[in-house]
Design a protein around this motif. Structure first.
Motif, PDB file in Angstrom:
ATOM      1  N   ALA A  27       0.871  -1.170   0.000  1.00  0.00           N
ATOM      2  CA  ALA A  27       0.000   0.000   0.000  1.00  0.00           C
ATOM      3  C   ALA A  27       0.909   1.221   0.000  1.00  0.00           C
ATOM      4  O   ALA A  27       1.615   1.484   0.974  1.00  0.00           O
ATOM      5  CB  ALA A  27      -0.907   0.008   1.227  1.00  0.00           C
ATOM      6  N   ALA A  28       0.941   1.936  -1.124  1.00  0.00           N
ATOM      7  CA  ALA A  28       1.834   3.083  -1.309  1.00  0.00           C
ATOM      8  C   ALA A  28       1.082   4.346  -0.930  1.00  0.00           C
ATOM      9  O   ALA A  28       0.183   4.783  -1.647  1.00  0.00           O
ATOM     10  CB  ALA A  28       2.311   3.156  -2.757  1.00  0.00           C
ATOM     11  N   VAL A  29       1.452   4.925   0.206  1.00  0.00           N
ATOM     12  CA  VAL A  29       0.698   6.038   0.785  1.00  0.00           C
ATOM     13  C   VAL A  29       1.375   7.363   0.458  1.00  0.00           C
ATOM     14  O   VAL A  29       2.587   7.533   0.643  1.00  0.00           O
ATOM     15  CB  VAL A  29       0.601   5.884   2.315  1.00  0.00           C
ATOM     16  N   GLY A  32      -0.864  12.907  -2.380  1.00  0.00           N
ATOM     17  CA  GLY A  32      -1.385  13.181  -3.712  1.00  0.00           C
ATOM     18  C   GLY A  32      -2.210  12.027  -4.246  1.00  0.00           C
ATOM     19  O   GLY A  32      -2.247  10.930  -3.687  1.00  0.00           O
ATOM     20  N   LEU A  33      -2.878  12.253  -5.378  1.00  0.00           N
ATOM     21  CA  LEU A  33      -3.752  11.249  -5.961  1.00  0.00           C
ATOM     22  C   LEU A  33      -3.011  10.305  -6.893  1.00  0.00           C
ATOM     23  O   LEU A  33      -3.477   9.212  -7.168  1.00  0.00           O
ATOM     24  CB  LEU A  33      -4.882  11.935  -6.752  1.00  0.00           C
ATOM     25  N   ARG A  34      -1.868  10.724  -7.399  1.00  0.00           N
ATOM     26  CA  ARG A  34      -1.173   9.926  -8.394  1.00  0.00           C
ATOM     27  C   ARG A  34       0.217   9.602  -7.894  1.00  0.00           C
ATOM     28  O   ARG A  34       0.945  10.470  -7.447  1.00  0.00           O
ATOM     29  CB  ARG A  34      -1.051  10.700  -9.723  1.00  0.00           C
ATOM     30  N   HIS A  71      -2.185   2.414  -4.734  1.00  0.00           N
ATOM     31  CA  HIS A  71      -1.870   3.747  -4.236  1.00  0.00           C
ATOM     32  C   HIS A  71      -2.994   4.232  -3.346  1.00  0.00           C
ATOM     33  O   HIS A  71      -4.175   4.084  -3.675  1.00  0.00           O
ATOM     34  CB  HIS A  71      -1.671   4.712  -5.399  1.00  0.00           C
ATOM     35  N   VAL A  72      -2.642   4.783  -2.195  1.00  0.00           N
ATOM     36  CA  VAL A  72      -3.615   5.233  -1.206  1.00  0.00           C
ATOM     37  C   VAL A  72      -3.313   6.674  -0.843  1.00  0.00           C
ATOM     38  O   VAL A  72      -2.170   7.028  -0.532  1.00  0.00           O
ATOM     39  CB  VAL A  72      -3.552   4.366   0.068  1.00  0.00           C
ATOM     40  N   GLN A  73      -4.341   7.513  -0.881  1.00  0.00           N
ATOM     41  CA  GLN A  73      -4.186   8.891  -0.451  1.00  0.00           C
ATOM     42  C   GLN A  73      -4.474   8.982   1.039  1.00  0.00           C
ATOM     43  O   GLN A  73      -5.573   8.669   1.502  1.00  0.00           O
ATOM     44  CB  GLN A  73      -5.136   9.811  -1.217  1.00  0.00           C
ATOM     45  N   ALA A  74      -3.467   9.357   1.804  1.00  0.00           N
ATOM     46  CA  ALA A  74      -3.603   9.532   3.251  1.00  0.00           C
ATOM     47  C   ALA A  74      -2.456  10.405   3.709  1.00  0.00           C
ATOM     48  O   ALA A  74      -1.512  10.680   2.952  1.00  0.00           O
ATOM     49  CB  ALA A  74      -3.600   8.185   3.975  1.00  0.00           C
ATOM     50  N   ASP A  75      -2.517  10.826   4.960  1.00  0.00           N
ATOM     51  CA  ASP A  75      -1.534  11.767   5.496  1.00  0.00           C
ATOM     52  C   ASP A  75      -0.851  11.136   6.698  1.00  0.00           C
ATOM     53  O   ASP A  75      -1.511  10.798   7.693  1.00  0.00           O
ATOM     54  CB  ASP A  75      -2.237  13.065   5.900  1.00  0.00           C
ATOM     55  N   VAL A  76       0.470  10.974   6.611  1.00  0.00           N
ATOM     56  CA  VAL A  76       1.197  10.374   7.727  1.00  0.00           C
ATOM     57  C   VAL A  76       1.084  11.225   8.994  1.00  0.00           C
ATOM     58  O   VAL A  76       1.268  10.720  10.101  1.00  0.00           O
ATOM     59  CB  VAL A  76       2.676  10.162   7.342  1.00  0.00           C
ATOM     60  N   SER A  81      -6.387   8.968   9.314  1.00  0.00           N
ATOM     61  CA  SER A  81      -6.519   8.730   7.875  1.00  0.00           C
ATOM     62  C   SER A  81      -5.806   7.453   7.437  1.00  0.00           C
ATOM     63  O   SER A  81      -6.102   6.897   6.383  1.00  0.00           O
ATOM     64  CB  SER A  81      -5.973   9.927   7.084  1.00  0.00           C
ATOM     65  N   LEU A  82      -4.878   6.982   8.273  1.00  0.00           N
ATOM     66  CA  LEU A  82      -4.119   5.774   7.932  1.00  0.00           C
ATOM     67  C   LEU A  82      -4.711   4.504   8.535  1.00  0.00           C
ATOM     68  O   LEU A  82      -4.320   3.401   8.136  1.00  0.00           O
ATOM     69  CB  LEU A  82      -2.668   5.918   8.407  1.00  0.00           C
TER      70      LEU A  82
END
Length: 308
Positions: A27-29, A32-34, A71-76, A81-82
């Motif tokens: 899961a690549a966090v 961004g969306l892309r 790909h996952v949009q989230a904020d470390v 969000s994770l």
């Protein structure tokens, strides 16, 4: 499954395809969306460009095509969000955005969320300065994150790299347009590390046994000064590249455009007056990977299009 935060950064772009090529689901966090979009500058380096970015993007595309990477949009910086991403994960790679080194939610939030989700292993990207300068304000948050990861419960590995070879990307535009590099402390040498070596060590720590509870200091194979780095660039380009030395104040003004002031000050302290421990070549890359760390010249050769 392995969760990689900072997946579009100059370490994540190499780490994600390495893990996928080894058969791991990833899961690549990123925010961004892309996955092809660049992330914000990291506190110890700058975002990759040129050949390195293109090659890493191709690796990610191949991995996604094979169904190994989502790909996952989230904020470390926002553990909530994770939480959905962490469910079912075996391991977590944590790379903090630059702003998280100065403020943000509690350092315990993300490690606790990982433990609650059943994550068995956490690999944290910290910094050499967390150990060499224990009282420096620039590394207060990183030290707090290290402590939180140690206390969370899952197995942990902490990576403490020194200065990045990829910091030289900051010179790319001036080399391309004026064949000149502007940098401070021209004759002060540090053993800069190739981010690809950091990614490979991280992959080993995420996938293999024997790394639990370990802290690895990651450096390149030799100390090299900015002026010597410019000489390597000149030789690779086959053209003279001039070196123009900045004062500390001039360098600070540039750096605070993309990193907090206290982080810029701490970085300049290391660049300008390194301790013997910060100039020492660590054996940890060799010990983990079974080969020497890559020299700066090898990083340049791989990324030369960025400077042409």
């Amino acid at each position: 499954m392995i969760v990689v935060t900072g997946a579009t950064g100059n370490i994540g772009r190499t780490l994600v395809p390495l893990l996928a090529a080894a058969g791991e689901d990833v899961a690549a966090v990123s925010r961004g969306l892309r996955p092809a979009e660049p992330a914000g500058a990291e506190p110890v380096g700058v975002e990759s460009t040129g050949a390195e970015r293109a090659g890493a993007d191709e690796g990610v595309r191949r991995a996604r095509a094979a169904g190994r990477v989502r790909h996952v949009q989230a904020d470390v910086g926002d553990a909530a969000s994770l939480r959905p991403v962490l469910d079912g994960a075996d391991a977590l790679f944590v790379l903090l955005g630059g702003e998280l080194n100065s403020h943000g939610e509690s350092p315990h939030a993300l490690p606790a969320a990982a433990a609650d989700a059943g994550v068995k292993r956490i690999v944290l990207l910290s910094s050499q300065g967390s150990a060499t300068r224990p009282d420096a304000p620039s590394h207060t948050r990183l030290r707090a994150f290290e402590a939180a990861v140690r206390a969370a419960g899952p197995d942990f590995t902490i990576l403490r790299p020194g200065a990045f070879a990829s910091n030289a990307f900051a010179w790319a535009e001036s080399v391309r347009t004026r064949r000149t590099v502007h940098a401070p402390f021209g004759d002060v040498a540090l053993p800069v590390i190739d981010p690809a070596d950091i990614a490979e060590v991280a992959a080993a720590a995420l996938r293999e046994g024997g790394h639990a509870g370990r802290t690895y200091e990651l450096t390149g194979p030799e100390a090299i000064s900015p002026r010597e780095q410019v000489a390597v660039l000149s030789a690779a380009l086959g053209e003279e590249v001039a070196f123009a030395e900045l004062t500390r104040e001039e360098a600070r003004a540039r750096m605070t455009h993309f990193m907090p002031q206290e982080v810029a000050d701490g970085t300049l302290d290391i660049l300008g007056a390194p301790l013997p421990s910060e100039q020492r070549v660590s054996p940890d890359v060799r010990d983990v990977l079974g080969r020497p760390a890559r020299p700066f010249a090898q990083w340049v050769a791989r990324n030369l299009p960025a400077f042409r």
